[in-house]
Scaffold this active site. Sequence first.
Site, mmCIF file in Angstrom:
data_model
loop_
_atom_site.group_PDB
_atom_site.id
_atom_site.type_symbol
_atom_site.label_atom_id
_atom_site.label_comp_id
_atom_site.label_asym_id
_atom_site.label_seq_id
_atom_site.Cartn_x
_atom_site.Cartn_y
_atom_site.Cartn_z
ATOM 1 C CD GLN A 145 -3.069 0.668 2.272
ATOM 2 O OE1 GLN A 145 -3.017 -0.370 2.914
ATOM 3 N NE2 GLN A 145 -4.015 1.564 2.447
ATOM 4 C CD GLN A 164 2.728 -8.021 7.056
ATOM 5 O OE1 GLN A 164 1.536 -7.752 7.069
ATOM 6 N NE2 GLN A 164 3.381 -8.355 5.953
ATOM 7 N NE ARG A 208 -2.161 -7.266 6.117
ATOM 8 C CZ ARG A 208 -1.524 -6.183 5.704
ATOM 9 N NH1 ARG A 208 -2.106 -5.376 4.818
ATOM 10 N NH2 ARG A 208 -0.314 -5.892 6.160
ATOM 11 C CG HIS A 263 3.372 -2.514 9.635
ATOM 12 N ND1 HIS A 263 3.202 -3.873 9.519
ATOM 13 C CD2 HIS A 263 3.072 -1.990 8.405
ATOM 14 C CE1 HIS A 263 2.833 -4.159 8.276
ATOM 15 N NE2 HIS A 263 2.747 -3.036 7.595
ATOM 16 C CB SER A 304 3.379 -3.738 4.359
ATOM 17 O OG SER A 304 2.188 -3.670 5.121
ATOM 18 C CG LEU A 305 -1.099 -5.623 0.326
ATOM 19 C CD1 LEU A 305 -2.154 -6.487 0.978
ATOM 20 C CD2 LEU A 305 -1.725 -4.498 -0.476
#
Length: 312
Positions: free
Chosen positions: A10, A248, A115, A199, A90-91
Amino acid sequence: MRLALVFPGQGSQSVGMLAAYADHAEVRSTIAEASDVLGQDLWALIETGPEAALNQTINTQPIMLAADVAVYRAWVAAGGAAPAVMAGHSLGEYAALVVAGSLSLRDALPLVRIRAEAMQQAVPEGVGGIAAILGLDEVGVREACLEAAGTEVVEPANLNAPGQIVIAGHRAAVERAIEACKAKGAKRGVLLPMSVPSHCSLMRGAGEVLRGRLAAVNLAPPAIPVINNADVAQPNDPVAIRDALVRQLASPVRWIETIRAMADQGVTHIVECGPGKVLQGLVKRIAPEITGSTLSSSQTIVDAVAAIRQEN
C-alpha cells in the site's frame, strides 16, 4: 547471477498505474480474475479512479495484490527467470506468497480485504497517525518514540532504509515524536495522509481478527523462499507463515534487514514486481551493489529479462 523479486504494498497505488499494460493479456486476465472474485470492476477503479476510492484501504489492498501478481505473470510470460528468493513490503508479502504457491490468489483477495477492514476498525478515524522520519538512525528514532509516548503509543513501523523510518501510533504521540526526532538531529518529520497506524501495537486487535480468517485458508509450503516482514525469516511451515502474517500487522516492516539478508544470500539482481518504483529506491540506499529493475510496462519487462539473461 542470483535473482530476487520484491513486491510493493500500500502506498504504491495511483490512478492509471497499469495503463502501460492495457493490452497485455496476462495483466488484463489477472485483474479480471480478481474482479470476478471480489464482485467489483477493479480495472475501472485502477484506470479512472476516483483517486479517493482507489486510496480507500479496503480497495487499495486487494487492488495492489492483484496488480503485483499481474505484473509477475507478465514477467513469466516474457520469459523472466525464476527467483531464488522473494519478499514483499507489508501487503506485498501476500503477493510473494501467492507467487510462491503458498496461497492462492482466489483465497488471498478476500483475505486482504478482511485485513484492510480489520485495520480500519481497530483505530477510530482521526485517532491514529503515521509520519516519515528522515535523516535519523533507528536508535535515535526508537529513543524519540519512547520519550514521546507517555501514556499513548508511538513506535517505529517501517524500517525502510538508512535514514528513512516511518513511525505510527496515536496521532498526538506521533506529533510529539516528530519534534523529539528533530531534536535528536532528524532532517525532517512529515505526517503522512494515512489514518490507519499500520505496523504498531495498536494493530494487535486487527491481527487477531486476521488470525481467525487465516485459520480457514489453505496454505502450502512455499515453492520459493519468502523472507517475511516480522522476523526476516523464511518459514516453510504453514503454521509459522500464518503466525508471521498475524504478527506482521503489529510489528515493524524490517525492510533494511530483508534486503541485507538477500545480499548475504548472494543476490545480485532485484526486480520490483508491481506498480511504481518505491522499493528500488530503497534497495539503492540499502545495498547499492545490487542491480535493480522496475517493471512499469511490457517494454521494461522485455529489457529486464534480456539484461538478466546476459548476466547468466
